[in-house]
Each structure stands twice: as C-alpha cells, then as structure tokens.
Design a protein around this motif. Sequence first.
Motif, mmCIF file in Angstrom:
data_model
loop_
_atom_site.group_PDB
_atom_site.id
_atom_site.type_symbol
_atom_site.label_atom_id
_atom_site.label_comp_id
_atom_site.label_asym_id
_atom_site.label_seq_id
_atom_site.Cartn_x
_atom_site.Cartn_y
_atom_site.Cartn_z
ATOM 1 N N ALA A 17 0.864 -1.268 0.014
ATOM 2 C CA ALA A 17 -0.108 0.084 -0.001
ATOM 3 C C ALA A 17 0.755 1.240 -0.131
ATOM 4 C CB ALA A 17 -0.791 -0.064 1.443
ATOM 5 N N ALA A 18 2.051 1.462 0.813
ATOM 6 C CA ALA A 18 2.644 2.581 0.780
ATOM 7 C C ALA A 18 3.503 2.658 -0.374
ATOM 8 C CB ALA A 18 3.855 2.287 1.944
ATOM 9 N N LEU A 19 4.009 1.540 -1.235
ATOM 10 C CA LEU A 19 4.756 1.821 -2.359
ATOM 11 C C LEU A 19 3.707 2.296 -3.568
ATOM 12 C CD1 LEU A 19 6.592 -1.385 -2.305
ATOM 13 C CD2 LEU A 19 7.887 0.607 -2.266
ATOM 14 N N ILE A 20 2.342 1.880 -3.509
ATOM 15 C CA ILE A 20 1.480 2.281 -4.443
ATOM 16 C C ILE A 20 1.338 3.911 -4.064
ATOM 17 C CG2 ILE A 20 -0.608 2.222 -5.162
ATOM 18 C CD1 ILE A 20 -1.043 -0.679 -4.422
ATOM 19 N N ASP A 21 1.090 4.152 -2.782
ATOM 20 C CA ASP A 21 0.888 5.441 -2.478
ATOM 21 C C ASP A 21 2.046 6.364 -2.858
ATOM 22 O OD1 ASP A 21 -1.405 5.122 -1.314
ATOM 23 O OD2 ASP A 21 -0.981 4.961 0.421
ATOM 24 N N ALA A 22 3.316 5.783 -2.868
ATOM 25 C CA ALA A 22 4.429 6.845 -3.101
ATOM 26 C C ALA A 22 4.609 6.920 -4.759
ATOM 27 C CB ALA A 22 5.655 6.071 -2.541
ATOM 28 N N GLY A 23 3.634 6.288 -5.539
ATOM 29 C CA GLY A 23 3.780 6.628 -6.814
ATOM 30 C C GLY A 23 4.612 5.547 -7.586
ATOM 31 N N HIS A 24 5.204 4.605 -7.181
ATOM 32 C CA HIS A 24 5.680 3.625 -7.763
ATOM 33 C C HIS A 24 4.903 2.745 -8.594
ATOM 34 C CE1 HIS A 24 9.414 4.501 -5.805
ATOM 35 N NE2 HIS A 24 8.923 4.532 -4.536
ATOM 36 N N GLU A 25 5.593 2.172 -9.659
ATOM 37 C CA GLU A 25 4.660 1.441 -10.856
ATOM 38 C C GLU A 25 4.800 0.016 -10.559
ATOM 39 O OE1 GLU A 25 4.675 0.237 -15.658
ATOM 40 O OE2 GLU A 25 5.962 1.726 -14.808
ATOM 41 N N ILE A 26 3.994 -0.560 -9.871
ATOM 42 C CA ILE A 26 3.976 -1.943 -9.308
ATOM 43 C C ILE A 26 3.451 -2.895 -10.759
ATOM 44 C CG2 ILE A 26 3.351 -3.924 -7.861
ATOM 45 C CD1 ILE A 26 4.672 -1.408 -6.400
ATOM 46 N N VAL A 27 4.668 -3.397 -11.469
ATOM 47 C CA VAL A 27 4.421 -4.054 -12.633
ATOM 48 C C VAL A 27 4.090 -5.702 -12.539
ATOM 49 C CG1 VAL A 27 6.002 -2.565 -13.874
ATOM 50 C CG2 VAL A 27 6.907 -4.632 -12.743
ATOM 51 N N MET A 28 4.248 -6.009 -11.405
ATOM 52 C CA MET A 28 3.576 -7.496 -10.972
ATOM 53 C C MET A 28 3.606 -7.726 -9.719
ATOM 54 S SD MET A 28 5.462 -11.156 -11.924
ATOM 55 C CE MET A 28 4.741 -11.254 -13.635
ATOM 56 N N ALA A 173 7.056 -0.740 6.142
ATOM 57 C CA ALA A 173 6.595 -0.187 4.988
ATOM 58 C C ALA A 173 7.318 1.127 4.911
ATOM 59 C CB ALA A 173 4.958 -0.242 5.030
ATOM 60 N N GLU A 174 7.456 1.901 6.064
ATOM 61 C CA GLU A 174 8.038 3.007 5.933
ATOM 62 C C GLU A 174 9.470 3.093 5.624
ATOM 63 O OE1 GLU A 174 7.085 4.412 9.959
ATOM 64 O OE2 GLU A 174 5.120 4.767 9.686
ATOM 65 N N LEU A 175 10.168 1.993 6.098
ATOM 66 C CA LEU A 175 11.425 1.913 5.913
ATOM 67 C C LEU A 175 11.763 1.631 4.504
ATOM 68 C CD1 LEU A 175 13.050 0.154 9.169
ATOM 69 C CD2 LEU A 175 13.296 2.467 8.221
ATOM 70 N N MET A 180 13.707 3.007 -1.371
ATOM 71 C CA MET A 180 13.422 2.929 -2.622
ATOM 72 C C MET A 180 13.545 4.369 -3.049
ATOM 73 S SD MET A 180 12.687 -0.079 -3.569
ATOM 74 C CE MET A 180 14.109 -0.526 -2.489
ATOM 75 N N GLN A 181 13.187 5.414 -2.330
ATOM 76 C CA GLN A 181 13.561 6.689 -2.469
ATOM 77 C C GLN A 181 14.820 7.004 -2.515
ATOM 78 O OE1 GLN A 181 11.459 9.088 0.808
ATOM 79 N NE2 GLN A 181 9.637 8.944 -0.331
ATOM 80 N N ASN A 182 15.697 6.843 -1.793
ATOM 81 C CA ASN A 182 17.062 6.627 -2.066
ATOM 82 C C ASN A 182 17.771 5.998 -3.239
ATOM 83 O OD1 ASN A 182 17.147 8.277 0.492
ATOM 84 N ND2 ASN A 182 17.912 6.432 1.562
#
Length: 310
Positions: A17-28, A173-175, A180-182
Amino acid sequence: MKIIFAGTPEFAVPALAALIDAGHEIVMVLTQPDRPAGRGMQLKASPVKQLALSHNLAIFQPTSLKPIEVQAQIAATQADVMIVAAYGLIIPTSVLQMPKLGCYNIHASLLPRWRGAAPIHRALLAGDTETGVTIMEVVPALDAGAMISKGIVPITDNDTTQSLHDKLATIGAELMVKAMQNLAVNGVLTSTIQDESLVTYAHKLEKAESAIDWHKSAIEISRQVRGFNPFPVATAQFRNETCRIWFAKAIVNNINKNSAGEIVSLEGGINVSCGDGTLQISELQMPGGKRQTAQQFAQGQHLKIGEFFS
C-alpha cells in the motif's frame, strides 16, 4: 520505479500500500496461490492479492518460481526492483538477478538476530527487550543479505505476537519506501554485512510448544502466552478439557507456597501458582466456547480457589 512486489500475508499489505501511495509502478504482484479457508474450505485470496485486485495490478500466483516459463514471465516485466515481504516461496538466484537495481526484503527482526521463519514469536519467547525490522538485500542464503536500514521497537509486558506484528509491518513499510526513494535518486543503496558470529535462528513453531508447563516461572509462561497469541495459542488442561490461554501477565513480587497450576486467587484475574511467581490470566477460552475475560470465565465455570490447571 518499476517494482515487482512479492508478498502474501497481512504483514506484507502495508508495504504494498505504501509503495502504491508513493507513486511507484507495480508491474507485477507475486503472491501464493489461493488456499482453502473457512468452514466451507472455499478458495480464498491472500491479503496481498486482495489489495492488488483493488488497485487493478497484474497478479501472478505460481506454485514455484523454478519453471523456465514462470521465470520468463517475471523477466518480461523488466522491473527495476523486486521487493519481498513474507512471500513464502523460495526465490531462485536467476530470479534475484533479474531486477536491474536488486532485490530487497522486509524482515521482522533486528538481524542478524532471529533469521528464519518465526522471528517475532522467538523474540517474545526469548524475553528480548526489543525487536524491529531490517531492510536487507535478498541473497540465496536464508536471511543472510547485507542490511540497508533498521527500525527498533521496544517489547513491553503487554505485547503479543499480533501487536508486534502490526507495529513491525507499519515500520517496515515506512523503511522500504525510504529505501526506494534513496535508490531512485542514487541508483545504489549503502549496506552493512551481517556479523555471522551474532546469528540466531527463529525456528518454525511446533504445536507441542503451546502446552503450558506450570512448573516453569510465571515470566516464562507469560512470554509463552503472549508469544503464541494469535497462533497457535498457549494451552492448559482444566477439568479434563483443553483450555486456550489468550492473555496473561506474570506477578513476580510474591511468595507463594502453593502447588504448580493451583488457582490461588481470583482478584484482578485468575491467579495461578507457577514454579516461580504467579500467572495472572485475563483472557481464556474453553473448547467450543468464546474467548472470555477472567471474570466471565470464573462466573461461568463457578471457579473455586484451590482448583488446578495442568
């Protein structure tokens, strides 16, 4: 970034959920196949699959990642990163090498302590004063990858495996989002090699471990009760039936001369004499019945001081 997310249970849901909210493209989204569940034993989607469906993400549920055709489908995503959170299947080296920027895992312990299947349970059972989450590189050896970051969580006397699970899932999730930002900015993550001399293993729980031995100390039994909540739940024999003990705390500042397993008081809970100290039970359950407070149980069972748990 283009991310493959591999996860199955509730622990992995906050991270996806956090990765989706951060705008990453979840390809699978890789998640284990649907399993029979409930009284009707109907197939049920994993918590991760349920979240993925709500976001219309591509879902892949192979029973193994070893077949060539399965690996070809994963490779076709051309992902930048794979993120793993309690996926539950072995990931072959060939698959680990597919993402351009690596494969990273959310592990529910402060590595190198508690590698393996049941890190939260084992931390509680061992009496650790703290636990946490480690973001690490995924390598073929079990939980042996270099460490990217950690989040520490104190273990209180009221913590159960469930309460720690929920805290660690959120922190993980936060970490991972920060990592991924880094990675997106720098193209690489700084890591620290694990000290192999400090490794301990969190072996899978055995059902036999759930049975309470009242000759142990109240502190040990309290850890057992909290460590086995919500599964498989600590058990004791009461009136020739198996009683499930959901929550209890140790009372150690007392001198008791009673026999192990004897009910010595009903003040504040069901107080049971142990090998050392007294266990104060606050929630329990008889076969076929509902979970009850100690007061409800005592009244419903017409409990008497001097009766025994065994």
